[in-house]
Design an enzyme around this catalytic site. Structure first.
Site, mmCIF file in Angstrom:
data_model
loop_
_atom_site.group_PDB
_atom_site.id
_atom_site.type_symbol
_atom_site.label_atom_id
_atom_site.label_comp_id
_atom_site.label_asym_id
_atom_site.label_seq_id
_atom_site.Cartn_x
_atom_site.Cartn_y
_atom_site.Cartn_z
ATOM 1 N N HIS A 1 0.758 -1.245 0.082
ATOM 2 C CA HIS A 1 0.120 -0.077 0.040
ATOM 3 C C HIS A 1 1.005 1.441 0.056
ATOM 4 O O HIS A 1 1.880 1.129 0.355
ATOM 5 C CB HIS A 1 -0.924 0.158 1.286
ATOM 6 C CG HIS A 1 -0.275 0.112 2.596
ATOM 7 N ND1 HIS A 1 0.472 -0.854 2.954
ATOM 8 C CD2 HIS A 1 0.007 1.179 3.380
ATOM 9 C CE1 HIS A 1 0.909 -0.450 4.226
ATOM 10 N NE2 HIS A 1 0.626 0.691 4.531
ATOM 11 N N ASP B 1 0.434 5.082 1.726
ATOM 12 C CA ASP B 1 -0.421 5.469 2.893
ATOM 13 C C ASP B 1 -1.118 6.720 2.554
ATOM 14 O O ASP B 1 -0.813 7.580 1.472
ATOM 15 C CB ASP B 1 0.738 6.275 3.978
ATOM 16 C CG ASP B 1 1.338 5.126 4.836
ATOM 17 O OD1 ASP B 1 1.008 4.045 4.935
ATOM 18 O OD2 ASP B 1 2.605 5.601 5.256
ATOM 19 N N HIS C 1 4.686 0.131 0.459
ATOM 20 C CA HIS C 1 5.462 -0.771 1.466
ATOM 21 C C HIS C 1 4.587 -1.623 1.974
ATOM 22 O O HIS C 1 3.337 -1.745 1.674
ATOM 23 C CB HIS C 1 6.123 0.338 2.494
ATOM 24 C CG HIS C 1 5.111 1.281 3.172
ATOM 25 N ND1 HIS C 1 4.409 2.170 2.733
ATOM 26 C CD2 HIS C 1 4.341 1.005 4.522
ATOM 27 C CE1 HIS C 1 3.584 2.704 3.347
ATOM 28 N NE2 HIS C 1 3.592 2.136 4.671
ATOM 29 N N ARG D 1 5.435 6.514 13.831
ATOM 30 C CA ARG D 1 5.548 7.163 12.629
ATOM 31 C C ARG D 1 5.240 8.735 12.764
ATOM 32 O O ARG D 1 4.124 9.077 13.414
ATOM 33 C CB ARG D 1 4.573 6.377 11.662
ATOM 34 C CG ARG D 1 4.827 6.779 10.148
ATOM 35 C CD ARG D 1 4.078 5.933 9.239
ATOM 36 N NE ARG D 1 2.441 6.691 9.340
ATOM 37 C CZ ARG D 1 1.496 5.909 9.011
ATOM 38 N NH1 ARG D 1 1.686 4.602 8.177
ATOM 39 N NH2 ARG D 1 0.374 6.290 9.210
#
Length: 307
Positions: free
Chosen positions: A133, A135, A283, A298
């Site tokens: 995917h 983000d 990723h 993150r």
């Protein structure tokens, strides 16, 4: 004397399959020449994507010249890795802020501030991100990039993989590139979050995050490279195509991230940090560490509208 010539039975693979053979592995945009880095040592981890940076302390503020050289490395390698970085969440935010405004994500638990999202996985809550995917493509302006640091590293497993979606585009058959040029696809947060998020939370944010459309092929705003910009977590269908045709084409485009030649795999260690260009990559968080714990935080950088 008559020679018998055997006749092969008819057989073929699907026209939209991925075939074996040489692949074009171009790391740099056209017209860009290789140049050395002067302020740090860069060690490639993959042919077209992924490099480890030595000689940069992320706890220290970046000078403008160091920021520009790191940005060049990011554009050229798409994901940068740093080892032995004992940084605080505040220092992580400060590093990411050199690339722009920080964004928040209401669907993921937060760390010490709203700009820090926390992924806490354990025996009770196994990993959920093991799908290729990009983000937050459900936003009108998807993230420019993200800075991820691991707080708890499992004793084995828990790697993260990235795929270069410019290389994926480069290797599409010419007829496919012609077919998808100019097409737009719908992106929605529901496919990516509905399986493991409180339905009431999803309902509360429907007006804030209506579905959006993005080009199937986007131009990178800094390098100009065409990159494939659909992903299995958030892309639902291609505008203007019958559903069956859209589904088949998207399945084919989704699988392009699965080609190992376009990928890099990073094995986490304590105090490791990854910084990736969300505009050029997908990723995948490998979920092979259960029942061990894996905790990461993150910080994401707001991006621009794809074109």
């Amino acid at each position: 004397m008559t020679t018998h010539v055997p006749i092969l039975r008819a057989a073929s693979t699907p026209d939209d399959g991925i075939l074996e053979g040489p692949r074009q592995l171009r790391r740099l945009p056209e017209g860009i020449e290789e140049r050395p880095y002067e302020l740090f040592i860069l060690r490639p981890l993959g042919r077209v994507i992924g490099a480890q940076i030595h000689g940069v302390d992320l706890a220290e503020p970046l000078t403008p010249v160091l920021r520009e050289e790191l940005n060049r490395a990011l554009l050229e390698w798409k994901v940068l890795f740093f080892r032995e970085q004992r940084i605080t969440p505040g220092q992580q935010r400060a590093f990411a802020a050199h690339w722009g405004e920080l964004e928040t994500n209401p669907f993921i638990p937060q760390g010490d501030t709203a700009e820090v999202t926390r992924f806490e996985r354990s025996a009770a809550m196994p990993g959920l991100e093991n799908i290729w995917h990009t983000d937050v493509t459900f936003r009108p302006n998807p993230a420019l990039g993200s800075v991820l640091r691991l707080i708890t590293v499992p004793p084995i497993g828990g790697d993260t993989m990235w795929a270069d979606m410019a290389a994926a585009y480069d290797n599409l058959p010419e007829e496919v590139r012609e077919r998808i040029e100019g097409l737009r696809a719908v992106h929605d947060y529901l496919p990516g979050f509905a399986r493991f998020t409180d339905p009431e939370l999803l309902v509360r944010h429907q007006e804030q995050f209506p579905s959006v459309t993005h080009p199937v092929v986007r131009r990178h705003p800094e390098t100009g490279r065409r990159t494939l910009f659909v992903n299995q977590a958030f892309t639902t269908h291609i505008v203007g195509l019958p559903r069956a045709e859209s589904d088949r084409l998207l399945r084919y485009l989704f699988t392009q991230a699965h080609v190992p030649e376009y990928q890099v795999r990073f094995r986490w260690q304590p105090d490791s940090v990854a910084f990736w260009d969300n505009r050029a990559t997908q990723h995948y968080a490998v979920n092979d560490y259960h029942p061990h714990a894996r905790v990461a935080e993150r910080v994401a950088i707001a991006g621009d509208r794809p074109y």
